[in-house]
Design an enzyme around this catalytic site. Structure first.
Site, PDB file in Angstrom:
ATOM      1  N   ASP A  16     -24.348 -18.697 -68.375  1.00 45.81           N
ATOM      2  CA  ASP A  16     -23.622 -18.236 -69.565  1.00 45.81           C
ATOM      3  C   ASP A  16     -22.119 -18.308 -69.332  1.00 45.81           C
ATOM      4  OD1 ASP A  16     -26.103 -17.483 -70.562  1.00 45.81           O
ATOM      5  OD2 ASP A  16     -25.882 -15.397 -69.900  1.00 45.81           O
TER       6      ASP A  16
HETATM    7  N1  URA Z   1     -29.346 -14.697 -66.599  1.00 45.82           N
HETATM    8  C1  URA Z   1     -28.446 -14.431 -67.559  1.00 45.82           C
HETATM    9  O1  URA Z   1     -28.597 -13.467 -68.308  1.00 45.82           O
HETATM   10  N2  URA Z   1     -27.364 -15.218 -67.654  1.00 45.82           N
HETATM   11  C2  URA Z   1     -27.123 -16.273 -66.846  1.00 45.82           C
HETATM   12  O2  URA Z   1     -26.102 -16.957 -66.987  1.00 45.82           O
HETATM   13  C3  URA Z   1     -28.077 -16.536 -65.848  1.00 45.82           C
HETATM   14  C4  URA Z   1     -29.179 -15.733 -65.753  1.00 45.82           C
END
Ligand code: URA
Length: 249
Positions: free
Chosen positions: A115
């Site tokens: 993310d």
């Molecule tokens: N889990 C999440 O919530 N975000 C990420 O970027 C990776 C794993």
């Protein structure tokens, strides 16, 4: 005697634009622009349609008159900072991980994604079979995260994360969860998951009535981010590539 004819073997057909991205030479968008600009020929004939079918074993594809050669396999590990998108180009002009790996010298695709507000270990490669294997849920490559939660978590909440929580896309598999430390306001955890669903860690922490304040991926299978500085990248060693089922040349 009746003659048995074998079915014709399937030819390795690909669209022209895909041939370039598969060879690790550029994105499909870049390939389309080269094809549209008349820089690409198939068997000596100018082809300007990116959807033209190419038989990789028989057809000779050239870019600017030079035959296409598969780029050497490249595998890199980037310490992605927060605020960088795991995409090639952003319509809003925000920074992307490609701004950080310009000197890697080959067209590489991310293996999965992190993310915008997650930092940590991100692999990029032009080996599509390797990437598919690492992301395939059947191989259960473990992903390890360090998490800072917005509230202190009780032992019951942590046990719930371990056993599995109910998410909108189904229950999570058992996870390894270690309490690293606590402060009056936060808990710091290490969490290892054998699956990689969209925003999974954030949704798991919300399922136990807290929130993620900080999320860092520290390991993928046997590969650890170690002391690589944030925003920097390094090549995987041959052992690391092999440990994840790749072919180190
Ligand atoms: N889990 C999440 O919530 N975000 C990420 O970027 C990776 C794993």
């Amino acid at each position: 005697m009746r003659k048995i004819t074998k079915p014709a073997p399937k030819r390795p057909l690909k669209t022209l634009e895909r041939v370039f991205s598969k060879a690790g030479l550029g994105s499909r968008t870049e390939a389309r622009s080269w094809i549209g600009a008349g820089r690409v020929r198939v068997n000596g004939r100018l082809v300007q349609s990116p959807d033209h079918w190419v038989d990789l074993e028989r057809d000779r594809v050239t870019l600017d008159g030079k035959p296409l050669r598969t780029a050497a396999k490249a595998y890199i590990l980037l310490y992605k900072p927060t605020g960088y998108l795991t995409t090639y180009r952003d319509p809003e002009g925000r920074p992307t991980v490609y701004d950080l790996i310009e000197e890697a010298g080959a067209w590489l695709s991310p293996v999965g994604r992190l993310d915008l507000d997650t930092s940590g270990l991100l692999l990029l490669t032009n080996d599509t079979a390797f990437a598919e294997r690492v992301m395939n849920p059947e191989y259960k490559v473990p992903k390890t995260y360090q998490v800072k939660t917005a509230t202190p978590l009780s032992d019951e909440q942590i046990e719930h994360l371990r056993r599995g929580v109910a998410l909108s896309d189904g229950p999570t598999r058992p996870a390894t969860v270690t309490r690293l430390r606590d402060s009056a306001k936060y808990t710091y955890l290490e969490l290892t998951l054998a699956e990689g669903r969209n925003r999974q860690v954030r949704r798991m922490i919300e399922a136990v009535d807290s929130k993620v304040l900080k999320l860092v991926r520290t390991a993928l299978g046997p590969i650890r981010i170690g002391d690589l500085p944030i925003g920097k990248w390094r090549r995987l060693t041959a052992e690391e590539v092999r440990a994840l089922g790749g072919r180190a040349d």
